[in-house]
Write a protein that holds these residues in place. Structure first.
Motif, PDB file in Angstrom:
ATOM      1  N   PRO A   1     -62.931  30.332 -69.699  1.00 39.79           N
ATOM      2  CA  PRO A   1     -63.392  29.065 -69.114  1.00 39.79           C
ATOM      3  C   PRO A   1     -62.956  28.971 -67.656  1.00 39.79           C
ATOM      4  O   PRO A   1     -61.801  29.285 -67.324  1.00 39.79           O
ATOM      5  CB  PRO A   1     -62.700  28.006 -69.981  1.00 39.79           C
ATOM      6  N   VAL A   2     -63.858  28.570 -66.801  1.00 44.56           N
ATOM      7  CA  VAL A   2     -63.527  28.517 -65.376  1.00 44.56           C
ATOM      8  C   VAL A   2     -62.380  27.552 -65.115  1.00 44.56           C
ATOM      9  O   VAL A   2     -61.622  27.706 -64.150  1.00 44.56           O
ATOM     10  CB  VAL A   2     -64.771  28.150 -64.540  1.00 44.56           C
ATOM     11  N   GLU A   3     -62.211  26.567 -65.997  1.00 46.87           N
ATOM     12  CA  GLU A   3     -61.098  25.636 -65.836  1.00 46.87           C
ATOM     13  C   GLU A   3     -59.748  26.358 -65.935  1.00 46.87           C
ATOM     14  O   GLU A   3     -58.788  26.007 -65.225  1.00 46.87           O
ATOM     15  CB  GLU A   3     -61.176  24.541 -66.905  1.00 46.87           C
ATOM     16  N   GLU A   4     -59.668  27.384 -66.806  1.00 48.54           N
ATOM     17  CA  GLU A   4     -58.424  28.146 -66.940  1.00 48.54           C
ATOM     18  C   GLU A   4     -58.184  29.019 -65.703  1.00 48.54           C
ATOM     19  O   GLU A   4     -57.044  29.151 -65.240  1.00 48.54           O
ATOM     20  CB  GLU A   4     -58.478  29.012 -68.199  1.00 48.54           C
ATOM     21  N   THR A   5     -59.249  29.614 -65.193  1.00 48.99           N
ATOM     22  CA  THR A   5     -59.125  30.410 -63.969  1.00 48.99           C
ATOM     23  C   THR A   5     -58.653  29.522 -62.823  1.00 48.99           C
ATOM     24  O   THR A   5     -57.750  29.881 -62.063  1.00 48.99           O
ATOM     25  CB  THR A   5     -60.468  31.052 -63.605  1.00 48.99           C
ATOM     26  N   MET A   6     -59.262  28.351 -62.685  1.00 49.34           N
ATOM     27  CA  MET A   6     -58.893  27.433 -61.609  1.00 49.34           C
ATOM     28  C   MET A   6     -57.448  26.970 -61.748  1.00 49.34           C
ATOM     29  O   MET A   6     -56.719  26.861 -60.754  1.00 49.34           O
ATOM     30  CB  MET A   6     -59.827  26.231 -61.607  1.00 49.34           C
ATOM     31  N   ALA A   7     -57.008  26.710 -62.965  1.00 51.86           N
ATOM     32  CA  ALA A   7     -55.635  26.252 -63.171  1.00 51.86           C
ATOM     33  C   ALA A   7     -54.635  27.292 -62.662  1.00 51.86           C
ATOM     34  O   ALA A   7     -53.614  26.946 -62.052  1.00 51.86           O
ATOM     35  CB  ALA A   7     -55.390  25.951 -64.647  1.00 51.86           C
ATOM     36  N   GLU A   8     -54.937  28.580 -62.878  1.00 50.83           N
ATOM     37  CA  GLU A   8     -54.039  29.627 -62.390  1.00 50.83           C
ATOM     38  C   GLU A   8     -54.100  29.728 -60.870  1.00 50.83           C
ATOM     39  O   GLU A   8     -53.071  29.926 -60.205  1.00 50.83           O
ATOM     40  CB  GLU A   8     -54.405  30.968 -63.020  1.00 50.83           C
ATOM     41  N   LEU A   9     -55.287  29.576 -60.302  1.00 52.27           N
ATOM     42  CA  LEU A   9     -55.411  29.590 -58.840  1.00 52.27           C
ATOM     43  C   LEU A   9     -54.632  28.424 -58.225  1.00 52.27           C
ATOM     44  O   LEU A   9     -53.987  28.578 -57.183  1.00 52.27           O
ATOM     45  CB  LEU A   9     -56.888  29.518 -58.437  1.00 52.27           C
ATOM     46  N   VAL A  10     -54.671  27.285 -58.880  1.00 46.59           N
ATOM     47  CA  VAL A  10     -53.905  26.138 -58.392  1.00 46.59           C
ATOM     48  C   VAL A  10     -52.411  26.435 -58.445  1.00 46.59           C
ATOM     49  O   VAL A  10     -51.659  26.097 -57.517  1.00 46.59           O
ATOM     50  CB  VAL A  10     -54.248  24.862 -59.208  1.00 46.59           C
ATOM     51  N   ARG A  11     -51.956  27.082 -59.517  1.00 45.17           N
ATOM     52  CA  ARG A  11     -50.538  27.437 -59.603  1.00 45.17           C
ATOM     53  C   ARG A  11     -50.149  28.385 -58.476  1.00 45.17           C
ATOM     54  O   ARG A  11     -49.078  28.250 -57.859  1.00 45.17           O
ATOM     55  CB  ARG A  11     -50.226  28.068 -60.968  1.00 45.17           C
ATOM     56  N   LEU A  12     -50.993  29.362 -58.183  1.00 42.19           N
ATOM     57  CA  LEU A  12     -50.710  30.284 -57.075  1.00 42.19           C
ATOM     58  C   LEU A  12     -50.650  29.542 -55.751  1.00 42.19           C
ATOM     59  O   LEU A  12     -49.833  29.859 -54.870  1.00 42.19           O
ATOM     60  CB  LEU A  12     -51.780  31.380 -57.026  1.00 42.19           C
ATOM     61  N   LYS A  13     -51.510  28.551 -55.599  1.00 46.43           N
ATOM     62  CA  LYS A  13     -51.497  27.741 -54.380  1.00 46.43           C
ATOM     63  C   LYS A  13     -50.202  26.934 -54.288  1.00 46.43           C
ATOM     64  O   LYS A  13     -49.575  26.858 -53.216  1.00 46.43           O
ATOM     65  CB  LYS A  13     -52.712  26.817 -54.357  1.00 46.43           C
ATOM     66  N   GLU A  14     -49.800  26.347 -55.386  1.00 46.32           N
ATOM     67  CA  GLU A  14     -48.567  25.548 -55.398  1.00 46.32           C
ATOM     68  C   GLU A  14     -47.354  26.417 -55.091  1.00 46.32           C
ATOM     69  O   GLU A  14     -46.363  25.930 -54.514  1.00 46.32           O
ATOM     70  CB  GLU A  14     -48.410  24.869 -56.756  1.00 46.32           C
ATOM     71  N   GLU A  15     -47.414  27.694 -55.446  1.00 49.44           N
ATOM     72  CA  GLU A  15     -46.322  28.625 -55.172  1.00 49.44           C
ATOM     73  C   GLU A  15     -46.370  29.171 -53.746  1.00 49.44           C
ATOM     74  O   GLU A  15     -45.468  29.913 -53.334  1.00 49.44           O
ATOM     75  CB  GLU A  15     -46.375  29.785 -56.166  1.00 49.44           C
ATOM     76  N   GLY A  16     -47.420  28.838 -53.009  1.00 51.24           N
ATOM     77  CA  GLY A  16     -47.530  29.293 -51.624  1.00 51.24           C
ATOM     78  C   GLY A  16     -48.096  30.690 -51.467  1.00 51.24           C
ATOM     79  O   GLY A  16     -48.131  31.222 -50.346  1.00 51.24           O
ATOM     80  N   LYS A  17     -48.564  31.287 -52.555  1.00 50.19           N
ATOM     81  CA  LYS A  17     -49.104  32.646 -52.469  1.00 50.19           C
ATOM     82  C   LYS A  17     -50.526  32.660 -51.925  1.00 50.19           C
ATOM     83  O   LYS A  17     -50.970  33.652 -51.329  1.00 50.19           O
ATOM     84  CB  LYS A  17     -49.034  33.326 -53.838  1.00 50.19           C
TER      85      LYS A  17
END
Length: 343
Positions: free
Chosen positions: A137-153
Protein backbone atom coordinates in the motif's frame (compact mmCIF):
# COMPACT_ATOMS: atom_id res chain seq x y z
CA UNK A 1 24.71 35.99 -22.78
CA UNK A 2 22.47 33.30 -21.29
CA UNK A 3 20.33 34.61 -18.41
CA UNK A 4 20.47 32.87 -15.01
CA UNK A 5 18.42 29.71 -14.67
CA UNK A 6 15.01 30.69 -13.27
CA UNK A 7 13.57 28.95 -10.24
CA UNK A 8 10.45 27.01 -9.33
CA UNK A 9 8.95 26.47 -5.89
CA UNK A 10 9.22 22.80 -4.91
CA UNK A 11 5.83 21.51 -3.86
CA UNK A 12 3.57 23.65 -1.73
CA UNK A 13 6.15 25.10 0.63
CA UNK A 14 9.56 23.78 -0.37
CA UNK A 15 12.64 25.74 -1.39
CA UNK A 16 13.20 27.57 -4.67
CA UNK A 17 15.01 25.16 -7.00
CA UNK A 18 16.41 25.57 -10.53
CA UNK A 19 13.67 25.27 -13.18
CA UNK A 20 16.04 23.14 -15.27
CA UNK A 21 17.86 20.08 -13.99
CA UNK A 22 20.43 17.51 -15.05
CA UNK A 23 19.43 13.86 -15.43
CA UNK A 24 22.32 11.51 -14.66
CA UNK A 25 21.09 8.11 -15.87
CA UNK A 26 22.85 8.25 -19.24
CA UNK A 27 26.12 9.39 -17.69
CA UNK A 28 26.46 5.91 -16.18
CA UNK A 29 25.45 3.78 -19.12
CA UNK A 30 22.10 2.93 -20.80
CA UNK A 31 22.95 4.81 -24.01
CA UNK A 32 26.28 3.05 -24.45
CA UNK A 33 29.13 2.13 -22.10
CA UNK A 34 29.97 4.89 -19.60
CA UNK A 35 32.97 7.13 -20.17
CA UNK A 36 35.96 7.18 -17.80
CA UNK A 37 35.58 9.11 -14.56
CA UNK A 38 37.66 12.14 -15.59
CA UNK A 39 35.34 13.48 -18.33
CA UNK A 40 32.25 12.59 -16.33
CA UNK A 41 33.47 14.47 -13.27
CA UNK A 42 34.41 17.38 -15.53
CA UNK A 43 30.85 17.46 -16.87
CA UNK A 44 29.47 17.70 -13.34
CA UNK A 45 31.89 20.53 -12.57
CA UNK A 46 30.86 22.45 -15.68
CA UNK A 47 27.16 21.99 -14.92
CA UNK A 48 27.74 23.27 -11.40
CA UNK A 49 29.60 26.31 -12.71
CA UNK A 50 26.70 27.13 -15.03
CA UNK A 51 24.21 27.04 -12.15
CA UNK A 52 22.72 23.74 -13.31
CA UNK A 53 22.67 22.42 -9.76
CA UNK A 54 19.52 20.26 -9.65
CA UNK A 55 20.82 16.72 -10.22
CA UNK A 56 18.70 13.61 -10.61
CA UNK A 57 20.07 10.12 -9.99
CA UNK A 58 18.87 6.76 -8.62
CA UNK A 59 20.22 3.62 -7.00
CA UNK A 60 19.42 1.82 -10.28
CA UNK A 61 21.57 4.12 -12.45
CA UNK A 62 24.75 2.06 -12.63
CA UNK A 63 27.62 3.75 -10.80
CA UNK A 64 25.92 7.16 -10.76
CA UNK A 65 25.76 7.56 -6.99
CA UNK A 66 29.34 6.35 -6.63
CA UNK A 67 30.46 8.91 -9.22
CA UNK A 68 28.64 11.68 -7.39
CA UNK A 69 30.26 10.56 -4.16
CA UNK A 70 33.67 11.07 -5.77
CA UNK A 71 32.69 14.53 -6.96
CA UNK A 72 31.45 15.59 -3.53
CA UNK A 73 34.51 14.09 -1.81
CA UNK A 74 36.84 16.19 -3.99
CA UNK A 75 35.33 19.33 -2.42
CA UNK A 76 32.79 18.66 0.35
CA UNK A 77 31.78 22.32 0.43
CA UNK A 78 29.99 21.85 -2.90
CA UNK A 79 27.39 19.47 -1.48
CA UNK A 80 25.22 22.23 -0.01
CA UNK A 81 24.97 24.00 -3.37
CA UNK A 82 23.53 20.96 -5.19
CA UNK A 83 19.87 20.00 -4.92
CA UNK A 84 20.19 16.23 -5.20
CA UNK A 85 17.37 13.84 -6.06
CA UNK A 86 17.65 10.06 -5.92
CA UNK A 87 15.25 7.11 -6.03
CA UNK A 88 14.65 3.63 -4.66
CA UNK A 89 12.46 0.73 -5.67
CA UNK A 90 14.17 -1.14 -8.51
CA UNK A 91 16.30 -4.20 -7.88
CA UNK A 92 17.81 -6.99 -10.00
CA UNK A 93 15.74 -10.14 -10.45
CA UNK A 94 18.27 -13.03 -10.46
CA UNK A 95 15.64 -15.47 -11.71
CA UNK A 96 15.02 -13.58 -14.95
CA UNK A 97 17.99 -11.25 -15.31
CA UNK A 98 15.52 -8.37 -15.34
CA UNK A 99 14.41 -5.93 -12.69
CA UNK A 100 11.83 -6.18 -9.91
CA UNK A 101 9.90 -3.37 -8.29
CA UNK A 102 9.94 -3.23 -4.49
CA UNK A 103 8.37 -0.25 -2.73
CA UNK A 104 8.16 -1.93 0.68
CA UNK A 105 9.17 0.08 3.76
CA UNK A 106 12.12 -2.21 4.47
CA UNK A 107 13.54 -1.84 0.97
CA UNK A 108 12.92 1.90 1.05
CA UNK A 109 15.03 2.28 4.19
CA UNK A 110 17.77 -0.10 3.06
CA UNK A 111 18.09 1.63 -0.31
CA UNK A 112 18.17 5.09 1.24
CA UNK A 113 20.94 4.13 3.65
CA UNK A 114 22.93 2.45 0.86
CA UNK A 115 22.53 5.54 -1.33
CA UNK A 116 23.76 7.80 1.46
CA UNK A 117 26.83 5.60 1.83
CA UNK A 118 27.58 5.68 -1.90
CA UNK A 119 27.01 9.43 -2.11
CA UNK A 120 29.09 10.09 0.98
CA UNK A 121 26.56 12.63 2.21
CA UNK A 122 24.30 12.99 5.20
CA UNK A 123 21.12 13.75 3.32
CA UNK A 124 19.27 13.48 0.02
CA UNK A 125 17.28 16.57 -0.89
CA UNK A 126 14.50 14.78 -2.78
CA UNK A 127 13.85 11.04 -2.51
CA UNK A 128 11.46 9.27 -4.86
CA UNK A 129 9.78 5.92 -5.01
CA UNK A 130 10.99 4.98 -8.50
CA UNK A 131 7.82 2.93 -9.01
CA UNK A 132 5.27 1.27 -6.71
CA UNK A 133 5.04 -2.49 -6.72
CA UNK A 134 1.27 -2.94 -6.72
CA UNK A 135 1.25 -4.99 -3.52
CA UNK A 136 2.66 -2.60 -0.91
CA UNK A 137 0.00 0.00 0.00
CA UNK A 138 1.37 3.40 -0.93
CA UNK A 139 0.40 4.60 2.54
CA UNK A 140 3.01 2.23 4.02
CA UNK A 141 5.68 3.42 1.59
CA UNK A 142 4.87 7.04 2.43
CA UNK A 143 4.99 6.36 6.17
CA UNK A 144 8.56 5.08 5.82
CA UNK A 145 9.55 8.06 3.67
CA UNK A 146 8.14 10.35 6.34
CA UNK A 147 10.22 8.56 8.98
CA UNK A 148 13.35 9.05 6.87
CA UNK A 149 12.48 12.72 6.55
CA UNK A 150 11.98 13.06 10.30
CA UNK A 151 15.41 11.48 10.80
CA UNK A 152 16.98 14.05 8.47
CA UNK A 153 18.09 11.49 5.89
CA UNK A 154 15.85 12.98 3.21
CA UNK A 155 14.28 16.42 2.99
CA UNK A 156 11.49 16.09 0.43
CA UNK A 157 9.36 13.24 -0.94
CA UNK A 158 8.52 12.30 -4.52
CA UNK A 159 6.78 9.62 -6.56
CA UNK A 160 7.42 8.51 -10.14
CA UNK A 161 4.79 7.68 -12.77
CA UNK A 162 2.03 6.56 -10.40
CA UNK A 163 -1.66 7.02 -11.14
CA UNK A 164 -3.57 10.09 -10.03
CA UNK A 165 -5.44 7.98 -7.48
CA UNK A 166 -2.22 6.71 -5.91
CA UNK A 167 -0.82 10.23 -5.86
CA UNK A 168 -3.88 11.45 -3.97
CA UNK A 169 -3.66 8.59 -1.46
CA UNK A 170 0.02 9.31 -0.87
CA UNK A 171 -0.61 13.02 -0.53
CA UNK A 172 -3.21 12.32 2.18
CA UNK A 173 -0.46 10.73 4.31
CA UNK A 174 2.05 13.55 3.79
CA UNK A 175 2.39 16.24 1.12
CA UNK A 176 4.13 14.88 -1.96
CA UNK A 177 6.58 17.48 -3.24
CA UNK A 178 7.48 16.03 -6.63
CA UNK A 179 6.14 13.79 -9.37
CA UNK A 180 8.47 12.50 -12.08
CA UNK A 181 7.32 11.19 -15.44
CA UNK A 182 8.35 11.14 -19.09
CA UNK A 183 7.10 14.38 -20.63
CA UNK A 184 8.25 15.67 -24.00
CA UNK A 185 7.21 16.83 -27.45
CA UNK A 186 8.28 13.46 -28.84
CA UNK A 187 4.81 12.04 -28.28
CA UNK A 188 5.03 11.95 -24.49
CA UNK A 189 2.17 14.23 -23.46
CA UNK A 190 0.02 11.55 -21.81
CA UNK A 191 0.33 13.21 -18.42
CA UNK A 192 -1.86 16.04 -19.72
CA UNK A 193 -4.92 14.04 -20.76
CA UNK A 194 -7.22 11.11 -20.18
CA UNK A 195 -4.60 8.54 -21.24
CA UNK A 196 -2.54 9.46 -18.21
CA UNK A 197 -5.53 9.96 -15.92
CA UNK A 198 -5.03 13.72 -16.00
CA UNK A 199 -2.11 13.46 -13.58
CA UNK A 200 -0.79 16.89 -14.55
CA UNK A 201 -4.11 18.40 -13.50
CA UNK A 202 -3.91 16.49 -10.21
CA UNK A 203 -0.35 17.68 -9.56
CA UNK A 204 -1.38 21.29 -10.08
CA UNK A 205 -4.39 20.85 -7.81
CA UNK A 206 -2.26 19.37 -5.01
CA UNK A 207 0.73 21.67 -5.51
CA UNK A 208 3.10 18.91 -6.65
CA UNK A 209 6.04 19.94 -8.86
CA UNK A 210 6.37 17.88 -12.06
CA UNK A 211 9.83 16.72 -13.14
CA UNK A 212 10.01 15.77 -16.82
CA UNK A 213 12.49 13.01 -17.61
CA UNK A 214 13.60 12.37 -21.20
CA UNK A 215 12.39 15.88 -22.13
CA UNK A 216 14.30 15.62 -25.41
CA UNK A 217 12.73 12.32 -26.42
CA UNK A 218 15.87 10.33 -25.56
CA UNK A 219 17.89 12.65 -27.78
CA UNK A 220 15.56 12.67 -30.78
CA UNK A 221 14.43 16.28 -30.29
CA UNK A 222 18.01 17.52 -30.43
CA UNK A 223 17.80 17.24 -34.22
CA UNK A 224 21.07 15.33 -34.54
CA UNK A 225 19.68 11.78 -34.87
CA UNK A 226 18.95 11.16 -38.55
CA UNK A 227 19.33 7.38 -38.66
CA UNK A 228 20.14 4.44 -36.41
CA UNK A 229 23.79 4.99 -37.31
CA UNK A 230 23.67 8.08 -35.06
CA UNK A 231 22.99 5.95 -31.97
CA UNK A 232 25.84 4.72 -29.78
CA UNK A 233 26.15 1.15 -31.01
CA UNK A 234 25.09 -2.14 -29.46
CA UNK A 235 25.20 -0.86 -25.88
CA UNK A 236 22.69 1.91 -26.62
CA UNK A 237 19.30 0.93 -25.18
CA UNK A 238 17.58 3.01 -27.86
CA UNK A 239 18.47 0.29 -30.35
CA UNK A 240 15.59 -1.66 -28.78
CA UNK A 241 13.00 1.11 -28.57
CA UNK A 242 10.27 0.67 -31.24
CA UNK A 243 10.22 4.39 -32.00
CA UNK A 244 13.90 4.21 -32.99
CA UNK A 245 13.59 1.08 -35.14
CA UNK A 246 14.78 1.09 -38.73
CA UNK A 247 11.17 0.80 -39.85
CA UNK A 248 9.76 3.60 -37.68
CA UNK A 249 12.55 6.13 -37.28
CA UNK A 250 12.39 7.74 -40.78
CA UNK A 251 8.69 8.53 -40.40
CA UNK A 252 9.25 10.07 -36.97
CA UNK A 253 11.77 12.59 -38.26
CA UNK A 254 9.04 14.79 -39.76
CA UNK A 255 8.17 16.34 -36.40
CA UNK A 256 11.83 16.96 -35.66
CA UNK A 257 12.29 18.75 -39.00
CA UNK A 258 9.48 21.16 -38.14
CA UNK A 259 11.02 21.91 -34.75
CA UNK A 260 14.41 22.44 -36.36
CA UNK A 261 12.82 24.89 -38.81
CA UNK A 262 11.19 26.98 -36.08
CA UNK A 263 14.35 26.87 -34.00
CA UNK A 264 16.43 28.21 -36.88
CA UNK A 265 13.99 31.09 -37.32
CA UNK A 266 14.31 31.90 -33.61
CA UNK A 267 18.08 31.61 -33.55
CA UNK A 268 18.21 28.63 -31.20
CA UNK A 269 18.54 24.86 -31.49
CA UNK A 270 15.76 22.30 -31.65
CA UNK A 271 16.79 21.02 -28.22
CA UNK A 272 16.55 24.51 -26.75
CA UNK A 273 13.16 25.05 -28.36
CA UNK A 274 11.86 21.74 -26.98
CA UNK A 275 13.07 22.54 -23.47
CA UNK A 276 11.72 26.09 -23.67
CA UNK A 277 8.29 24.66 -24.53
CA UNK A 278 8.35 22.54 -21.36
CA UNK A 279 9.66 25.43 -19.28
CA UNK A 280 6.62 27.40 -20.42
CA UNK A 281 4.31 24.78 -18.84
CA UNK A 282 3.18 25.68 -15.33
CA UNK A 283 5.00 23.87 -12.54
CA UNK A 284 7.20 21.72 -14.82
CA UNK A 285 10.95 21.17 -14.39
CA UNK A 286 12.71 19.41 -17.32
CA UNK A 287 15.71 17.26 -16.37
CA UNK A 288 17.57 16.50 -19.63
CA UNK A 289 20.53 14.17 -19.42
CA UNK A 290 23.68 14.13 -21.50
CA UNK A 291 27.21 12.76 -21.61
CA UNK A 292 28.75 15.79 -23.31
CA UNK A 293 29.68 19.17 -21.87
CA UNK A 294 28.65 21.00 -25.05
CA UNK A 295 25.12 19.65 -24.65
CA UNK A 296 25.02 20.77 -21.01
CA UNK A 297 25.86 24.26 -22.24
CA UNK A 298 23.30 24.02 -25.04
CA UNK A 299 20.56 22.88 -22.67
CA UNK A 300 21.24 25.72 -20.24
CA UNK A 301 20.78 28.10 -23.17
CA UNK A 302 17.12 27.06 -23.33
CA UNK A 303 16.33 29.42 -20.44
CA UNK A 304 16.97 32.33 -22.79
CA UNK A 305 14.46 31.14 -25.41
CA UNK A 306 11.00 32.70 -25.21
CA UNK A 307 8.00 31.33 -27.05
CA UNK A 308 4.97 33.37 -27.96
CA UNK A 309 1.56 31.92 -27.16
CA UNK A 310 1.07 31.30 -30.87
CA UNK A 311 4.41 29.47 -31.18
CA UNK A 312 3.54 27.31 -28.18
CA UNK A 313 0.19 26.41 -29.77
CA UNK A 314 1.84 25.72 -33.13
CA UNK A 315 4.33 23.32 -31.60
CA UNK A 316 1.56 21.46 -29.77
CA UNK A 317 -0.41 21.22 -33.02
CA UNK A 318 2.59 19.69 -34.80
CA UNK A 319 2.91 17.07 -32.08
CA UNK A 320 -0.79 16.22 -32.22
CA UNK A 321 -0.62 15.85 -36.00
CA UNK A 322 2.72 14.05 -36.16
CA UNK A 323 1.38 10.51 -36.18
CA UNK A 324 4.49 9.16 -34.48
CA UNK A 325 4.88 5.42 -34.94
CA UNK A 326 6.25 2.85 -32.52
CA UNK A 327 5.91 2.64 -28.75
CA UNK A 328 8.02 4.99 -26.62
CA UNK A 329 9.15 2.14 -24.36
CA UNK A 330 10.59 -1.30 -24.93
CA UNK A 331 7.75 -3.84 -24.62
CA UNK A 332 7.64 -5.14 -21.05
CA UNK A 333 9.42 -2.18 -19.51
CA UNK A 334 7.97 0.05 -16.81
CA UNK A 335 4.47 1.25 -17.55
CA UNK A 336 3.37 4.72 -16.51
CA UNK A 337 0.17 5.59 -14.64
CA UNK A 338 -0.39 1.92 -13.77
CA UNK A 339 0.37 0.93 -10.20
CA UNK A 340 0.62 -2.84 -10.54
CA UNK A 341 2.63 -3.61 -13.66
CA UNK A 342 6.11 -5.11 -13.03
CA UNK A 343 9.05 -4.83 -15.37
Amino acid sequence: MTPPIPTRRLGLSGPAIPALGLGLMGLSGVYGAPDPDTPRLALLTRAHALGLTLWDTASAYGDSEVLLGKWFAADPSRRASVFLASKFGLKPDPSTGGIQIDSSPAYCRAQCEDSLDRLGTGWIDLYYAHRVDGSTPVEETMAELVRLKEEGKIRHIGLCSVSADTLRRAHAVHPVDAYQVEYSLFGALAIEGDEGGRVLETCRELGVTVFAYSPLGRGMLGGKIRSRDDLNGEGDLRQWFPRFSGENLPGNLGLVEKLVGMAEEKGCTAAQLSLAWLLAQEGVVPIPGTRRVEYVEENVGAVGVELTAEEERQVRKWVEEAGLVGEREIPGMMVEFNDSVPL
